[in-house]
Design a protein around this motif. Structure first.
Motif, mmCIF file in Angstrom:
data_model
loop_
_atom_site.group_PDB
_atom_site.id
_atom_site.type_symbol
_atom_site.label_atom_id
_atom_site.label_comp_id
_atom_site.label_asym_id
_atom_site.label_seq_id
_atom_site.Cartn_x
_atom_site.Cartn_y
_atom_site.Cartn_z
ATOM 1 N N LEU A 306 0.810 -1.222 0.000
ATOM 2 C CA LEU A 306 0.000 0.000 0.000
ATOM 3 C C LEU A 306 0.840 1.266 0.000
ATOM 4 O O LEU A 306 0.294 2.369 -0.129
ATOM 5 C CB LEU A 306 -0.924 0.017 1.222
ATOM 6 N N ARG A 307 2.142 1.133 0.127
ATOM 7 C CA ARG A 307 3.005 2.310 0.118
ATOM 8 C C ARG A 307 2.831 3.083 -1.194
ATOM 9 O O ARG A 307 2.891 2.504 -2.282
ATOM 10 C CB ARG A 307 4.464 1.911 0.261
ATOM 11 N N GLY A 308 2.642 4.387 -1.048
ATOM 12 C CA GLY A 308 2.470 5.220 -2.231
ATOM 13 C C GLY A 308 1.098 5.113 -2.867
ATOM 14 O O GLY A 308 0.828 5.768 -3.887
ATOM 15 N N ARG A 309 0.221 4.298 -2.275
ATOM 16 C CA ARG A 309 -1.131 4.110 -2.848
ATOM 17 C C ARG A 309 -2.211 4.687 -1.936
ATOM 18 O O ARG A 309 -3.396 4.518 -2.202
ATOM 19 C CB ARG A 309 -1.415 2.621 -3.055
ATOM 20 N N ARG A 340 -10.245 11.938 13.393
ATOM 21 C CA ARG A 340 -8.920 11.957 13.982
ATOM 22 C C ARG A 340 -7.902 11.703 12.886
ATOM 23 O O ARG A 340 -8.164 10.955 11.947
ATOM 24 C CB ARG A 340 -8.771 10.866 15.049
ATOM 25 N N SER A 341 -6.753 12.300 13.037
ATOM 26 C CA SER A 341 -5.682 11.993 12.089
ATOM 27 C C SER A 341 -5.021 10.677 12.489
ATOM 28 O O SER A 341 -5.109 10.235 13.639
ATOM 29 C CB SER A 341 -4.655 13.117 12.056
ATOM 30 N N THR A 342 -4.377 10.055 11.538
ATOM 31 C CA THR A 342 -3.663 8.810 11.796
ATOM 32 C C THR A 342 -2.416 8.794 10.938
ATOM 33 O O THR A 342 -2.260 9.626 10.033
ATOM 34 C CB THR A 342 -4.549 7.591 11.500
ATOM 35 N N ARG A 343 -1.539 7.858 11.203
ATOM 36 C CA ARG A 343 -0.304 7.763 10.426
ATOM 37 C C ARG A 343 -0.238 6.415 9.729
ATOM 38 O O ARG A 343 -0.594 5.378 10.286
ATOM 39 C CB ARG A 343 0.923 7.940 11.331
ATOM 40 N N PHE A 344 0.206 6.463 8.494
ATOM 41 C CA PHE A 344 0.486 5.245 7.743
ATOM 42 C C PHE A 344 1.797 5.469 7.006
ATOM 43 O O PHE A 344 1.958 6.478 6.305
ATOM 44 C CB PHE A 344 -0.627 4.927 6.739
ATOM 45 N N ASP A 345 2.730 4.547 7.179
ATOM 46 C CA ASP A 345 4.042 4.646 6.544
ATOM 47 C C ASP A 345 4.698 5.992 6.856
ATOM 48 O O ASP A 345 5.233 6.668 5.965
ATOM 49 C CB ASP A 345 3.924 4.426 5.032
ATOM 50 N N VAL A 356 -7.393 1.933 -5.100
ATOM 51 C CA VAL A 356 -7.403 0.511 -5.460
ATOM 52 C C VAL A 356 -6.939 0.306 -6.895
ATOM 53 O O VAL A 356 -6.229 -0.655 -7.210
ATOM 54 C CB VAL A 356 -8.809 -0.085 -5.252
ATOM 55 N N GLY A 357 -7.295 1.220 -7.782
ATOM 56 C CA GLY A 357 -6.920 1.066 -9.183
ATOM 57 C C GLY A 357 -5.419 1.095 -9.418
ATOM 58 O O GLY A 357 -4.945 0.571 -10.437
ATOM 59 N N SER A 358 -4.666 1.688 -8.498
ATOM 60 C CA SER A 358 -3.221 1.768 -8.670
ATOM 61 C C SER A 358 -2.484 0.572 -8.079
ATOM 62 O O SER A 358 -1.263 0.471 -8.218
ATOM 63 C CB SER A 358 -2.692 3.057 -8.031
ATOM 64 N N LEU A 359 -3.207 -0.334 -7.407
ATOM 65 C CA LEU A 359 -2.565 -1.479 -6.765
ATOM 66 C C LEU A 359 -2.127 -2.516 -7.794
ATOM 67 O O LEU A 359 -2.737 -2.663 -8.869
ATOM 68 C CB LEU A 359 -3.526 -2.132 -5.767
#
Length: 513
Positions: A306-309, A340-345, A356-359
């Motif tokens: 999911l990085r960059g997606r 609420r904010s959250t963090r991913f990567d 999803v289309g970029s996966l």
């Protein structure tokens, strides 16, 4: 390299060496015959302190000071380490502690620069004590080479798993090295040793050869430059203690005891749970979660895929840009997505969505399988935090566990079950210590499937209705009230009646609104 603070060394020797000395009674010969090993000696904190205790005991028994020091530091101690410079420092310190009764060369003969797994003699020592290196097998810099791991597996068998920390292998080595009749082992371990899956084989192997006399567990920081929390089991070969004495934190405060039978399961989390005052209840059960549901935990492939997606977009088509749920956005019966904010990567998002289309094709198929009616369960939390995604709208982020069942009604029942006081209590007694925080619960998908179902179906169904009301509640106060009603009914479903103590314990652990 982290050296053990002297106050911790002293308290661990109180638990391990002093009983060995006491068993020698008034015999100078028996005290002089003692053999103490530190298999990861470093600069010698444990050996210096152990030698000093043996010297004092010999003096108390009438041996002249010089002769007592020569015996204690020149005969009774042995150390192994791979660091030559550390061992040289250890020899220097032993010489100083002996007040010149042994030379540095004589002290050095008791110290071996070698791999302890090759050099330590089996069944030779009255006490094996120390602080072995903690080497995570998830980090490239500390992971064992393939052939070396194979050698260890040949020696210790199935007790060595792929991710077993090297400190745990030192514990297996220590049990090998201790005398079969009364040999004592006391090695510092990561607190996660009590409950992680990769230490399960080692825990079983240790208990197959020794009894657990005491356990020290520290949630305080012991090593100034390291955040890892630690414990130290005190094991005695050939002995079956009637109870395991518990001690807690840097102060070594008494924290009660547990019966050895409490360690008969897959983990030793009951030690930490008892020390922290987690309630203990016998539940009336009928079946397990795995009888009615499936559970899946995603891993690195999904996280890195999911990085960059991930995009930060409030308004979008959920089918093309489904919202991403992290553990931090989950509470019992509630999600905070968009509020609420959250963090991913390492990136902060207010409205995280997955393009999803970029996966890549395998990840698009993964997303399709996850975008179904399901229950999402947060881990690394103080209570089990379940949310029913009946519309199949959200994608889970690692380490959120996905639970699926035959219909939505079953999902609501499972939501009430997993977020309940009895199941949170049971999860704590099975898994406390595995998470980054000693207060948090970390369950694998397989662990979720092993959780019990309640015996009283009518009360369970009623609790599910209140859990559904909590999900639809207009505010935090109404949600909390509905959750408490569901929690009380789940106590009744497990045959506990109106268990105010258990509900109160669980309520104090619930996340703040």
């Amino acid at each position: 390299m982290y050296y053990t603070p002297l106050d911790v060394v002293d308290r661990l020797l109180d638990l391990s060496l002093d009983p060995v000395l006491d068993e020698c009674g008034g015999s100078v010969e028996r005290v002089r015959a003692l053999r103490v090993l530190d298999p990861a000696a470093g600069s010698g904190n444990f050996l210096v302190a152990a030698g000093d205790r043996i010297r004092r005991r010999l003096e108390d028994l009438g041996l002249p000071a010089g002769e007592a020091a020569a015996a204690a530091f020149g005969e009774c101690l042995a150390g192994v380490d791979l660091d030559r410079a550390a061992l040289d420092r250890c020899a220097e310190r032993l010489t100083g502690a002996s007040l010149g009764a042994v030379t540095q060369e004589e002290a050095g003969r008791r110290l071996l620069c070698a791999d302890a797994f090759d050099a330590v003699a089996p069944e030779a020592f009255h006490l094996v004590v120390g602080n072995p290196p903690f080497l995570s097998q998830l980090a490239t810099g500390t992971a064992r080479a393939g052939e070396y791991s194979a050698q260890l597996r040949r020696r210790f068998g199935p007790a060595v798993a792929g991710l077993t920390d090297t400190a745990v292998l030192f514990l297996l080595l220590a049990v090998d090295a201790a005398r079969p009749a009364g040999g004592v082992v006391c090695l510092i371990q990561p607190l996660s040793f009590l409950s992680t899956r990769d230490a399960a084989g080692a825990r079983a192997a240790v208990l197959g050869r020794a009894g657990l006399r005491a356990a020290w567990m520290s949630e305080d920081r012991v090593f100034d430059d390291a955040s890892v929390r630690v414990c130290a089991p005190v094991l005695v070969r050939g002995e079956a203690p009637p109870a395991v004495r518990l001690l807690r934190n840097r102060s070594f405060a008494a924290a009660g005891s547990v019966a050895p039978s409490d360690l008969g399961g897959a983990t030793w989390a009951a030690l930490l749970a008892a020390a922290k005052g987690v309630p203990d209840r016998a539940l009336r059960t009928q079946g397990r979660v795995g009888d009615v549901a499936s559970a899946t935990a995603d891993f690195r492939d999904q996280y890195y895929g999911l990085r960059g997606r991930v995009v930060d977009r409030e308004d979008a088509d959920d089918a093309d840009f489904p919202p991403l749920l992290t553990s931090g956005l989950l509470d019992p019966a509630h999600v905070w997505w968009g509020r609420r904010s959250t963090r991913f990567d390492k990136v902060a998002y207010r409205f995280p969505r997955v393009d999803v289309g970029s996966l890549e094709p395998p990840l698009r198929e993964w997303a399709r399988r996850r975008l179904v009616p399901k229950l999402l369960l947060a881990t690394q939390t103080k209570v089990l935090e379940a949310f029913v995604d009946g519309g199949g709208r959200f994608l889970p982020s690692v380490p959120v566990v996905t639970v699926t069942a035959g219909d939505e009604a079953e999902l609501w029942r499972l939501g009430a079950l997993l977020s309940s006081p009895p199941v949170t209590m049971l999860a704590a007694r099975r898994h406390l210590g595995a998470a980054l925080s000693s207060e948090a619960l970390k369950l694998r998908a397989a662990d979720v499937l092993e959780l019990p179902l309640p015996a009283r179906a009518e009360a369970w169904q009623e609790a599910a209705g209140h859990f559904e009301q909590a999900s639809a509640a207009p505010d935090a106060a109404a949600r909390r009230q509905a959750l408490l009603s569901a929690g009380r009914l789940m106590c009744a479903a497990f045959g506990l009646g109106d268990d105010a103590e258990l509900v109160g314990w669980w309520q104090r652990r619930l996340p703040s609104p």
